[in-house]
Design a protein around this motif. Structure first.
Motif: not given
Length: 414
Positions: A135, A140, A162, A374, A380
């Motif tokens: 990260k 990323f 990502l 996420s 993410v």
């Protein structure tokens, strides 16, 4: 230039995510472990690609977070999926709710997806194994090596978003090696133990070698520690190690989880599911009256497969040379029981290499169902089999790939 989106995995979910992101102006890079993208798509639907199903419902999906799958699918359901593929050139064909390309070729589905990635100028790097993700303040950094893990062909890719869509551990020969779980765990995500699902069951006993190759319409009931847990009906296939076929696949994830927990697992098989138990008993006693001086080995001729009949008669204590007229009532009752409730004691499942899908994966309670982002690491996203979602047979797992991939791609590009 739009956002730079890196996608780990070039399967169904990864390709869908890439296309949706690129259509919204993102600069997309797909990193694929195999020598070409979409290999698993080619094996779906026995090579015909069961793309989706008209009957999408919560009952068709399993997860430790049971509401999650349909929350995702409701945001990219059947109609948008069919429109997406129709625009790419696929003419859908429906049969009993199952939807295939009209050509009945899985290669056609992969071809149109690849053509769209080319049109959108998506960068695809194959034989690229992701080893590490870092990260950064602005996004990323992803370190890749070749599939053998040598550093001589290593490369670093950077992006602002990502998407992890590397598959599960099922069918590793098609690209799913389980490395995605390691990457997700390193990012702080919890992993529900992956186990084989949609898989054959290994059973105890010597009868299976004698029964290998038998196919029969049957109703299956799965018992865990003596409690009825799942059931299904369809064509059962008996193998030299146990049982297979779609009804076995449909109940296998529960067997897999129970076996991993050390519980007792058995399957009760009804080989004449269109008859109730008392109807079957009456049928057998009437058949005895009609059979005259025939031998025991001919008692079920025309009713069940000859190899299956021989095993059932043996289990009931009826000798193959015994005259049917001399069979005692208690043995007929036992035969009725063997036909109606044949007991298969399950000792294991076939391995990941035989499984179509896994149960378990990234805990969906740590993922936003609206965006697939996420809740632990912003930027993410997750899509496809890496998540703790598994569908039954019938196009449901591909629909999961299309839906989760679409949401992840759209959100990652924003």
């Amino acid at each position: 230039m739009g956002k730079q989106v890196i996608i780990v995995g070039g399967g169904a979910a990864g390709l869908m995510a890439g296309i949706q992101a690129a259509r919204r102006g993102a600069d997309v890079t797909i990193l694929e472990r195999m020598d070409r993208v979409g290999k698993k798509i080619l094996s779906t639907g026995n090579g015909k690609c069961n793309m989706t199903n008209q009957k999408l419902s919560a009952a068709c999906y399993r997860s430790d977070n049971p509401d999650f799958p349909m929350k995702v699918i409701s945001r990219f359901p059947l109609e948008p999926t069919l429109n997406f593929f129709s625009q790419l050139g696929i003419l859908p064909k429906e049969r009993d709710g199952y939807i295939y390309p009209n050509s009945q070729q899985a290669s056609a589905v992969l071809d149109v997806l690849r053509m769209e990635t080319e049109r959108l100028k998506i960068h695809i790097h194959c034989q690229c194994h992701v080893r590490n993700i870092q990260k950064l303040p602005e996004g990323f950094s992803v370190l890749c090596t070749d599939r053998d893990g040598t550093s001589k062909n290593s490369a670093i890719f950077t992006g602002s978003s990502l998407i992890l869509a590397p598959g599960s551990m099922a069918a590793p020969s098609l690209g799913s090696d389980g490395s995605g779980y390691t990457l997700a765990k390193a990012l702080g995500h919890g992993i529900i133990k992956p186990l084989p699902a949609l898989v054959q069951l290994i059973c105890e006993g010597r009868d299976y070698k004698a029964l290998a190759g038998v196919r029969s319409e049957a109703r299956l009931k799965l018992f865990i520690d003596g409690k009825l847990t799942a059931e299904d009906k369809g064509e059962l296939q008996i193998t030299d190690y146990g049982i297979s076929g779609i009804p076995v696949f449909q109940i296998s994830r529960y067997a897999s989880r129970a076996l991993d927990m050390g519980q007792d697992v058995s399957v009760s098989i009804d080989f004449l599911p269109f008859m109730k138990k008392d109807e079957l008993a009456d049928f057998l006693f009437q058949r005895k009256k009609q059979s005259g001086n025939r031998k025991g080995e001919d008692f079920l001729t025309g009713v069940l497969n000859k190899k299956l009949a021989a095993v059932l008669l043996k289990r009931a204590g009826i000798a193959l040379h015994e005259k049917i007229a001399q069979i005692k009532p208690n043995k007929l009752q036992e035969l009725c029981m063997q036909i109606h409730e044949f007991q298969a004691v399950v000792t294991n499942t076939k391995p990941f290499s035989s499984a179509q899908i896994c149960c378990g994966g990234v805990d969906t309670r740590e993922v936003n169902s609206k965006t697939m982002e996420s809740l632990i690491v912003p930027g993410v996203y997750f899509a496809g089999e890496i998540l703790d979602v598994d569908g039954i047979c019938g196009g449901y797992n591909l629909q999961w790939a299309w839906s989760s991939g679409s949401l992840a791609g759209i959100a990652a590009a924003k």
